[in-house]
Design a protein around this motif. Structure first.
Motif, mmCIF file in Angstrom:
data_model
loop_
_atom_site.group_PDB
_atom_site.id
_atom_site.type_symbol
_atom_site.label_atom_id
_atom_site.label_comp_id
_atom_site.label_asym_id
_atom_site.label_seq_id
_atom_site.Cartn_x
_atom_site.Cartn_y
_atom_site.Cartn_z
ATOM 1 N N GLY A 65 -6.738 5.356 13.876
ATOM 2 C CA GLY A 65 -5.438 4.774 14.170
ATOM 3 C C GLY A 65 -5.303 3.314 13.792
ATOM 4 N N GLU A 66 -6.444 2.640 13.518
ATOM 5 C CA GLU A 66 -6.352 1.238 13.101
ATOM 6 C C GLU A 66 -5.647 1.088 11.762
ATOM 7 N N ALA A 67 -5.471 2.210 11.023
ATOM 8 C CA ALA A 67 -4.776 2.149 9.743
ATOM 9 C C ALA A 67 -3.368 1.594 9.917
ATOM 10 N N PHE A 68 -2.681 2.008 10.982
ATOM 11 C CA PHE A 68 -1.319 1.534 11.216
ATOM 12 C C PHE A 68 -1.306 0.035 11.503
ATOM 13 N N ASP A 69 -2.260 -0.429 12.329
ATOM 14 C CA ASP A 69 -2.311 -1.859 12.650
ATOM 15 C C ASP A 69 -2.647 -2.685 11.412
ATOM 16 N N LEU A 70 -3.513 -2.155 10.536
ATOM 17 C CA LEU A 70 -3.832 -2.868 9.304
ATOM 18 C C LEU A 70 -2.613 -2.970 8.405
ATOM 19 N N LEU A 71 -1.841 -1.886 8.299
ATOM 20 C CA LEU A 71 -0.611 -1.940 7.500
ATOM 21 C C LEU A 71 0.366 -2.955 8.077
ATOM 22 N N GLN A 72 0.465 -2.977 9.408
ATOM 23 C CA GLN A 72 1.350 -3.960 10.042
ATOM 24 C C GLN A 72 0.904 -5.381 9.706
ATOM 25 N N ALA A 73 -0.403 -5.608 9.725
ATOM 26 C CA ALA A 73 -0.916 -6.937 9.394
ATOM 27 C C ALA A 73 -0.597 -7.306 7.950
ATOM 28 N N GLU A 88 -4.809 10.681 -3.037
ATOM 29 C CA GLU A 88 -5.352 11.222 -1.800
ATOM 30 C C GLU A 88 -5.604 10.116 -0.779
ATOM 31 N N GLY A 89 -5.908 8.915 -1.278
ATOM 32 C CA GLY A 89 -6.130 7.787 -0.365
ATOM 33 C C GLY A 89 -4.902 7.476 0.458
ATOM 34 N N LEU A 90 -3.737 7.504 -0.176
ATOM 35 C CA LEU A 90 -2.502 7.232 0.553
ATOM 36 C C LEU A 90 -2.200 8.350 1.543
ATOM 37 N N SER A 91 -2.481 9.590 1.147
ATOM 38 C CA SER A 91 -2.285 10.713 2.072
ATOM 39 C C SER A 91 -3.219 10.593 3.267
ATOM 40 N N ARG A 92 -4.429 10.123 3.005
ATOM 41 C CA ARG A 92 -5.384 9.966 4.106
ATOM 42 C C ARG A 92 -4.918 8.895 5.089
ATOM 43 N N ILE A 93 -4.371 7.797 4.565
ATOM 44 C CA ILE A 93 -3.828 6.754 5.444
ATOM 45 C C ILE A 93 -2.704 7.336 6.307
ATOM 46 N N ILE A 136 -2.705 7.673 10.487
ATOM 47 C CA ILE A 136 -1.655 7.122 11.338
ATOM 48 C C ILE A 136 -1.139 8.198 12.288
ATOM 49 N N ALA A 137 -0.979 9.426 11.776
ATOM 50 C CA ALA A 137 -0.524 10.527 12.632
ATOM 51 C C ALA A 137 -1.568 10.845 13.703
ATOM 52 N N GLN A 138 -2.853 10.809 13.338
ATOM 53 C CA GLN A 138 -3.924 11.076 14.306
ATOM 54 C C GLN A 138 -3.995 10.005 15.384
ATOM 55 N N GLY A 139 -3.520 8.801 15.050
ATOM 56 C CA GLY A 139 -3.529 7.716 16.030
ATOM 57 C C GLY A 139 -2.433 7.844 17.074
ATOM 58 N N GLY A 140 -1.607 8.889 16.988
ATOM 59 C CA GLY A 140 -0.595 9.132 17.997
ATOM 60 C C GLY A 140 0.775 8.570 17.667
ATOM 61 N N PHE A 141 0.952 8.066 16.439
ATOM 62 C CA PHE A 141 2.245 7.519 16.038
ATOM 63 C C PHE A 141 3.123 8.650 15.507
ATOM 64 N N THR A 142 4.260 8.859 16.129
ATOM 65 C CA THR A 142 5.161 9.954 15.733
ATOM 66 C C THR A 142 6.314 9.401 14.913
ATOM 67 N N VAL A 195 6.543 6.163 7.312
ATOM 68 C CA VAL A 195 5.133 5.822 7.124
ATOM 69 C C VAL A 195 4.860 5.487 5.668
ATOM 70 N N ARG A 196 5.402 6.281 4.761
ATOM 71 C CA ARG A 196 5.178 6.026 3.332
ATOM 72 C C ARG A 196 5.809 4.724 2.885
ATOM 73 N N GLN A 197 6.953 4.377 3.471
ATOM 74 C CA GLN A 197 7.566 3.082 3.155
ATOM 75 C C GLN A 197 6.659 1.936 3.610
ATOM 76 N N GLN A 198 6.055 2.114 4.798
ATOM 77 C CA GLN A 198 5.110 1.104 5.282
ATOM 78 C C GLN A 198 3.937 0.952 4.320
ATOM 79 N N ILE A 199 3.402 2.082 3.860
ATOM 80 C CA ILE A 199 2.262 2.041 2.938
ATOM 81 C C ILE A 199 2.661 1.374 1.634
ATOM 82 N N ALA A 200 3.818 1.775 1.090
ATOM 83 C CA ALA A 200 4.261 1.222 -0.196
ATOM 84 C C ALA A 200 4.519 -0.273 -0.107
ATOM 85 N N ALA A 201 5.021 -0.719 1.046
ATOM 86 C CA ALA A 201 5.303 -2.146 1.206
ATOM 87 C C ALA A 201 4.044 -2.957 1.471
ATOM 88 N N ALA A 202 3.033 -2.330 2.072
ATOM 89 C CA ALA A 202 1.851 -3.080 2.506
ATOM 90 C C ALA A 202 0.773 -3.168 1.436
#
Length: 476
Positions: free
Chosen positions: A335-343, A362-367, A371-377, A383-390
């Motif tokens: 779940g730290e993936a989401f916090d890293l993207l936020q940073a 596959e790396g982006l799919s894994r991220i 994030i989903a496993q970390g409990g973020f719904t 989520v993909r917009q967050q990844i693309a922007a980060a």
């Protein structure tokens, strides 16, 4: 403390005073003074072992038992490491004389060295740790020790006396970093003093004895130039990776186990400006940054009561309050993936991390999955917009079938098209066959595309270097 023959010969006295920590080798500590202290008997020698080797092992166990009987380990533990080696060497020499053992000078020195390794170091593994050409040490129980060298795995002739000695060494490793491994907590990640990564899985989970895996670090830190010399990338590709690091692009380094992700991450961090505040978050601290302003954070497992655990998510959240300029996560696995993207999206440009997929897509799919496993719904598109922007760049490392490690993709994230993250490859490793020795041949082919971070490179005054590198590659 006393030392001498176990038969009760007159004991000599020596006094020890200095301070250091040392643990006894694999022995059963007596419950009371009435119970003799004995070393574990050695395993029966394999048929292939020579008679001389068997006699040497028998002599070593006898001398070791006498040493344990003769030495007060509590007093010996107060000595510095080098002093302990000298003290043990003197005592072992006396025991050899008392036992009337006939040993050559080389055998006597070897016996002293191996007993010192048992008492002070990691026993039979010490010679392997001293070799700089070994990348991994894999212990599968007391009788099988494998190493990886030059990308190939091979069986060694290293053996432990038994599983008790192996387990003792595992406990010595993890206790040095305030962790534990036993039947109640049989899985542990730790590190050696040089930062080498260690994983232990103990019985009852490991059926044939403890499984110990050590990912060794070279004593001399590798550079991108050396990776070019090894054929992992071309000079132009290395120049572009330098620019990516210097102009503060957010980077994910992806690849399978043993593909060289951490090595590549260490190499790229060499181009972080010395004035930047860098915070690293790892499960076992193994990154070796050379900058002066680095704060190293490490997760903590739960204690024996099951409380007190500090997760990677906790570390990443906390380091946002520590005024970092770059955040580096050794391995993004939850779940730290989401916090890293936020940073990455809130001003911490130049942050980096590693993930474990087979290619950049596959790396982006894994991220996204982490994030989903970390409990973020969150909706998938969000989520993909967050990844693309980060994330700006994904660098793919791969260990090929001949054992060589290469950068196979340097891929840039361009943006979004509908609900799909769009990528463009800047460099690809093009397979061209193999030579007569089975070594894979190929080249890092440029795609000729202009990177999206071109304006960022211009802002940092690196536009000319980037253009020259891309022109040279295009002309290759």
């Amino acid at each position: 403390m006393s030392f001498g023959k176990r038969s009760g010969a007159p004991a000599e006295k020596k006094k020890v005073t200095e301070v250091a920590k040392v643990e006894a080798p694999s022995v059963e500590i007596a419950k009371s003074e009435s119970e003799p202290l004995q070393a574990t008997a050695p395993a029966a020698p394999a048929p292939a072992e020579s008679e001389a080797e068997a006699r040497f092992e028998e002599a070593k166990v006898g001398v070791f038992n006498d040493l344990i009987d003769s030495v007060d380990l509590n007093e010996l533990s107060k000595l510095e490491s080098e002093q302990v080696r000298e003290e043990i060497g003197d005592i072992v020499s006396e025991i050899i004389g008392m036992r009337n053992l006939v040993l050559s000078a080389n055998d006597q020195q070897r016996l002293i060295s191996e007993i010192c390794n048992d008492v002070l170091g990691l026993g039979p593994l010490e010679p392997l740790l001293a070799r700089d050409d070994i990348a991994d040490i894999m212990v599968n129980g007391a009788d099988k020790v494998y190493i990886e060298t030059n990308g190939k795995i091979e069986l060694t002739n290293i053996r432990f006396r038994d599983n008790a000695q192996l387990m003792n060494i595992c406990q010595r490793i993890v206790s040095a970093v305030d962790r534990r491994v036993d039947e109640s907590s049989p899985i542990c990640d730790a590190r050696l003093m040089d930062g080498s990564r260690v994983n232990v899985i103990a019985p009852p989970l490991a059926i044939d004895g403890a499984a110990l895996t050590i990912r060794k670090f070279k004593k001399d830190k590798l550079t991108l130039e050396q990776l070019v010399g090894f054929g992992a990338m071309s000079p132009e590709c290395a120049e572009v990776l330098k620019i990516i690091a210097r102009c503060r692009c957010n980077v994910l380094i992806s690849g399978g186990t043993g593909s060289g992700k951490t090595t590549l991450l260490n190499c790229m961090t060499q181009f972080i400006d010395v004035g930047e505040r860098v915070i690293t978050c790892e499960d076992a601290a193994e990154l070796q940054l050379q900058q002066p302003h680095v704060v190293r954070l490490e997760t903590r497992p739960p204690n024996i009561e099951g409380a007190g655990a500090i997760s990677m998510t906790d570390l990443v959240k906390n380091c946002l309050r520590m005024r970092p300029e770059r955040i580096i996560v050794g391995e993004v696995r939850g779940g730290e993936a989401f916090d890293l993207l936020q940073a990455m999206n809130t001003g911490h440009d130049g942050s980096m991390g590693t993930v474990h997929p087979n290619n950049p897509r596959e790396g982006l799919s894994r991220i996204e999955n982490m994030i989903a496993q970390g409990g973020f719904t969150l909706p998938a598109k969000t989520v993909r917009q967050q990844i693309a922007a980060a994330v700006n760049v994904v660098i793919q490392a791969q260990r090929l079938r001949d054992g060589s490690r290469k950068v196979t993709h340097v891929t840039e994230i361009v943006g979004m098209e509908g609900e799909v993250v769009t990528l463009q490859d800047l460099f690809l490793f093009e397979f061209q066959g193999e030579d007569s020795e089975g070594k894979i041949q190929g080249r890092h082919r440029p795609t000729g595309l202009r990177p999206k971070f071109w304006d960022r490179a211009r802002y940092f005054g690196l536009e000319k270097e980037l253009g020259d590198a891309l022109e040279e590659r295009s002309a290759a």
